[in-house]
Structure formats: structure tokens, C-alpha cells
Motif scaffolding. Structure first.
Motif, short mmCIF file in Angstrom:
data_model
loop_
_atom_site.label_atom_id
_atom_site.label_comp_id
_atom_site.label_asym_id
_atom_site.label_seq_id
_atom_site.Cartn_x
_atom_site.Cartn_y
_atom_site.Cartn_z
N TYR A 174 0.96 -1.14 0.08
CA TYR A 174 -0.03 0.06 -0.02
C TYR A 174 1.00 1.26 0.11
O TYR A 174 0.86 2.12 -0.79
N ARG A 177 1.87 1.46 -3.44
CA ARG A 177 1.00 2.35 -4.22
C ARG A 177 0.54 3.48 -4.34
O ARG A 177 0.18 4.34 -5.08
N LEU A 188 -6.08 -4.65 -7.22
CA LEU A 188 -5.17 -4.62 -6.18
C LEU A 188 -6.01 -4.22 -4.87
O LEU A 188 -5.26 -4.38 -3.70
N ILE A 189 -7.07 -3.54 -5.01
CA ILE A 189 -7.71 -3.31 -3.84
C ILE A 189 -8.35 -4.44 -3.24
O ILE A 189 -8.33 -4.67 -1.87
N SER A 192 -5.93 -6.16 -1.17
CA SER A 192 -5.43 -5.51 0.14
C SER A 192 -6.56 -5.70 0.97
O SER A 192 -6.32 -5.90 2.35
N ILE A 193 -7.74 -5.37 0.84
CA ILE A 193 -8.95 -5.46 1.51
C ILE A 193 -9.03 -6.99 2.28
O ILE A 193 -9.10 -7.40 3.54
N LYS A 196 -6.11 -8.53 4.58
CA LYS A 196 -6.20 -8.10 5.90
C LYS A 196 -7.51 -8.92 6.73
O LYS A 196 -7.27 -9.24 7.85
N PHE A 216 -14.80 6.30 -2.03
CA PHE A 216 -13.64 5.85 -3.15
C PHE A 216 -14.12 5.78 -4.39
O PHE A 216 -13.50 6.45 -5.26
N1 URA Z 1 -8.77 0.20 1.36
C1 URA Z 1 -7.77 -0.92 1.66
O1 URA Z 1 -7.55 -1.70 2.66
N2 URA Z 1 -6.96 -1.12 0.51
C2 URA Z 1 -7.08 -0.54 -0.60
O2 URA Z 1 -6.32 -0.96 -1.57
C3 URA Z 1 -7.90 0.48 -0.69
C4 URA Z 1 -8.88 0.81 0.22
#
Ligand code: URA
Length: 444
Positions: A174, A177, A188-189, A192-193, A196, A216
Motif C-alpha cells: 500500500y 501504491r 489490487l484493492i 489489499s482488503i 487483511k 472512494f
Molecule cells: N482500502 C484498503 O484497505 N486497501 C485499498 O487498496 C484501498 C482501500
């Protein structure tokens, strides 16, 4: 015994060439790419080039799933084996006045699910759940994995911050990015989400994909594409996942700012609160109970949540969670004890009319200017400041009537003007709004 030979060095240049030319990586290549990044074998400039190639060429669903898995396994994955209830979480892509996690998590726990929630802080014009909870004196969001599990087991819900041990590859990626213009990209989003969220040890996940001026994703097609990809990849990763696309043009509820939003969440859990905050709480909460398998139908789940809300069961769970996390529970029982400014300044309508739009992004940015949010990640927030709306969409106002109040530390005419400009007043009432939930997506 013969030693295993070390794995061959990762050929980053070959991987870059493949992605540059639009070829699909195998899952093994993506796994090695992330491992090599974390081991320092792949340099930041090489990873940045890969991110841009991925942004331009796209990633297939197989690649996105492989990236999600590689990022997930870059750190610890919680198992929460001692928690017997079905474990479910909700993730929002970020909104203005979005206090829904604070309303939902205790209510869903009161209905029988476990909610191990790892949340974020506010950044940009959107607020963060951790900042809202830290309005409570002593509330600790930095707990060990053992304590987190114990509170989830005993109370049914615990809300903490991201740790460096969970999906560390996401933090690294991140950061790259953020400075290489590669944040706005669906695969990629998604990785990422999900990396986690899956590290939390959940069985099921509900995604609240916000759409509109304060979100967003501003356009419905973009929000829908993100929601669809999140559901598909999350399901492929073995979880029960669904998504709601929800409207984020106007702020949620009547408050923006940390303690103000916490107060509104307490009101919702006590059976009151603004209609749209209640609606989103019940809709997302019902979906959480459904994907967790606690309730079969959404209607039954909604009815159950509404009963619990009216009876104050969610508020009791919130109080228990606050006590377990070291917070001053008297501030939940008497929200007037939460941080507050000495006075509030009215924002008066300069003419009569009907409120046809309230610009969530503008008000979110104004809240940051007042000190409720951060311009940079290292900034501290002022929990007391923010905005309180006096009207909602469709309200008819007279000249001189308050549109909002600013809870600020020092009086500033500029802020009052900026707040006023966020309200559009017209002669005629708009057509009835369709409600906050725009679309539902689930794998089954
Ligand atoms: N929120 C996230 O956790 N990751 C992203 O890439 C964008 C928004």
C-alpha cells in the motif's frame, strides 16, 4: 541428512516482462513475488514497476486470488479456535459519518455471532472506527492476539487496530501504491482488503461498498465491479462473502466527527437514532447474521436485530466490550461525558428552500480541517470537534434556520461558509430517494 537446497532466486525481470506484455502469472510466481518482496530480494523500484504493469494490464481473478493468498500468508493468520460462535466481520470501503461498525458489531454479537473486528483510522475525508472509539478515555485498540481472542470469546466482540504482524505485505504494497498512483485498481484493492480481513480468522464477511460523491468509488459501475470482485475472490478463498453497494452521496446520519459519531451510535443502540443510520445498521447486520448462518432469512435477522436494539442488548454488549478494552464505561452510560467543545456554532440557511443535496465529501474535508481527521497518517485527531447536521435530504427550511452546527475550538467564518456551501437548496422537493442500499451481491 542432506540439507534442502535454497529455492532458486526469483527472476523479477522475467516477471516484470510478463506483466508488461500482458501475460498471466501462475499462482506460484505471484507467491514468490510477494515472498521475494518481503525478503528484500525484490527492490521497491522493481515492485513499483510491477504494480504499474498490473494496473495497466490488469490481473485475472486467478492472479487476484493468488495475490490475496500470498499477502494473507505474509504474516500471522489468527485462528480464534477457542471462539465457538460463527465468526463474522464487516468491512466498509470508507464513508463520511460512517459509524456503522460501532452500531453493528455489538448488536450482531448480541444476536449470537462473534465479531472479531480489525479496523482502521480515518484518512482523507473519511473517518475511521478506531478514532471514534478512542474518544472513550482509556479505550485500548492495541491488544495482543491472545487478549483479542479472549475478549471475542467472552464478550462476543472486540475492535482493535491493524498490527504489523497481520498481512504485512499489504502495508508494504500500500505504501508503494500510495506514491506510484496505483491505488485505484480493483484487483489490487480486492487483494489489499481481503488479505487483511481473512487474517482475522473469520468464517464470513460482509462488504459495504460505498458509492457516490463521498466514497472512494464515485460511480455505480465502479462500485459494482469492486463489490463483484470482492465477493468472487473472497468466496474462492473459502469464506462466505456478500456485499451491499450503498449510497454515499450525503453523510450517514446526523454527525461527522469522532465523539459526535460515537454518541449517535450509542443512540442507535439504545433504540433511537437517525433513520438512515438505523436502516444501514439493520441491513448490514442482518446480512452478517445471514452469512454467518445465525439466521436463515434476512427478514428474520432484521426483526431479531430490531428487537435487540429496542431492548438495549447491543448497548450492553458495547459497554462490556469497552470495559474489557480498558475504556471508561461511564461515557457509554452517560454520553455527555464524552469529549465535547464548549460551544457550537450554527450554520444558517441564507434563503428558504428544500434540501436536495448534502455534499458528504465537502463536509468530510471540513471535519478534517476542524481537527477531526488527519491530513497525514502521523497527525493526531481532536475527538471533540466535528459537525452536527440539523436537516436531512428533503427537509424544507426557512431563511435563517440552522442547517448544521459546527463543534469547533475557535470560531471561523470560513468554516461556516464552507459548511453552508455543502447544502443545496432548491425550490422544489426532489423525487423520493431510493434508500441507502443500492444493490446486494452474494455468491449464493
Ligand atoms: N482500502 C484498503 O484497505 N486497501 C485499498 O487498496 C484501498 C482501500
Amino acid at each position: 541428512m542432506a540439507r534442502r537446497p535454497p529455492p532458486p532466486a526469483f527472476d523479477i525481470v522475467a516477471a516484470l516482462r510478463d506483466k508488461r506484455d500482458g501475460r498471466e502469472h501462475s499462482p506460484a510466481v505471484i507467491e514468490r513475488l510477494v515472498q521475494a518482496l518481503m525478503a528484500g530480494e525484490v527492490r521497491d523500484y522493481q515492485m513499483s514497476a510491477w504494480l504499474m504493469a498490473a494496473w495497466l494490464r490488469g490481473l485475472t481473478e486467478t492472479e487476484t486470488l493468488a495475490l490475496t493468498r500470498a499477502m494473507l500468508h505474509s504474516g500471522d493468520v489468527l485462528r480464534l479456535e477457542s471462539v465457538r460462535r460463527p465468526k463474522v466481520d464487516k468491512h466498509s470501503t470508507g464513508g463520511v459519518g460512517d459509524k456503522l461498525s460501532v452500531c453493528l458489531a455489538p448488536l450482531v454479537a448480541a444476536a449470537g455471532a462473534a465479531v472479531p473486528m480489525i479496523s482502521g483510522r480515518g484518512l482523507g475525508h473519511t473517518g475511521g472506527t478506531l478514532d471514534k472509539l478512542e474518544s472513550i478515555t482509556g479505550f485500548d485498540v492495541r491488544l495482543s492476539a491472545q487478549r483479542f481472542e479472549q475478549i471475542v470469546r467472552e464478550v462476543g466482540v472486540c475492535l482493535i487496530g491493524q498490527t504489523p504482524r497481520l498481512a504485512p505485505a499489504d502495508a508494504k504494497l500500500y505504501a508503494l501504491r500510495d506514491v506510484t498512483a496505483t491505488v485505484e485498481n480493483v484487483p489490487l484493492i480486492v487483494a489489499s482488503i481481503l488479505s487483511k480481513k481473512l487474517a482475522e480468522g473469520i468464517d464470513a464477511l460482509v462488504l459495504d461498498v460505498k458509492c457516490g460523491g463521498g466514497a472512494f468509488m464515485r460511480r455505480p459501475a465502479e462500485a459494482r465491479a469492486l463489490a463483484r470482485a470482492l465477493v468472487r475472490v473472497g468466496t474462492e478463498a473459502g469464506k462466505t462473502v456478500s456485499a451491499l453497494v450503498t449510497d454515499m452521496d450525503a453523510p450517514i446520519g446526523l454527525t461527522i466527527g469522532n465523539a459526535l459519531e460515537l454518541r449517535e451510535a450509542i443512540e442507535v443502540l439504545a433504540g433511537g437514532g437517525p433513520a438512515d443510520t438505523v436502516e444501514l445498521t439493520l441491513e448490514l447486520g442482518a446480512e452478517m447474521l445471514r452469512v454467518a448462518g445465525v439466521e436463515r432469512s434476512r427478514a428474520a435477522a432484521r426483526a431479531q436485530l430490531e428487537r435487540l436494539r429496542q431492548g438495549g442488548a447491543g448497548l450492553e454488549v458495547l459497554a462490556r466490550m469497552v470495559r474489557a478494552q480498558g475504556g471508561d464505561v461511564r461515557q457509554i452510560e452517560r454520553p455527555a461525558l464524552l469529549p465535547r467543545t464548549r460551544s457550537k456554532v450554527p450554520v444558517l440557511a441564507e434563503r428558504a428552500g428544500v434540501v436536495t443535496a448534502i455534499d458528504a465529501r465537502a463536509l468530510g474535508l471540513l471535519a478534517v480541517r476542524l481537527g477531526a481527521g488527519r491530513r497525514r497518517a502521523e497527525d493526531t485527531v481532536d475527538h471533540a470537534v466535528g459537525l452536527e447536521l440539523a436537516v436531512t435530504l428533503g427537509a424544507r427550511v426557512a431563511r435563517g434556520q440552522p442547517l448544521a452546527w459546527l463543534h469547533q475550538r475557535r470560531r471561523g467564518a470560513e468554516e461556516v461558509d464552507a459548511a453552508r456551501a455543502a447544502f443545496r437548496l432548491e425550490r422544489r422537493a426532489p423525487a423520493a430517494a431510493p434508500g441507502r442500499v443500492l444493490e446486494r451481491l452474494s455468491a449464493r
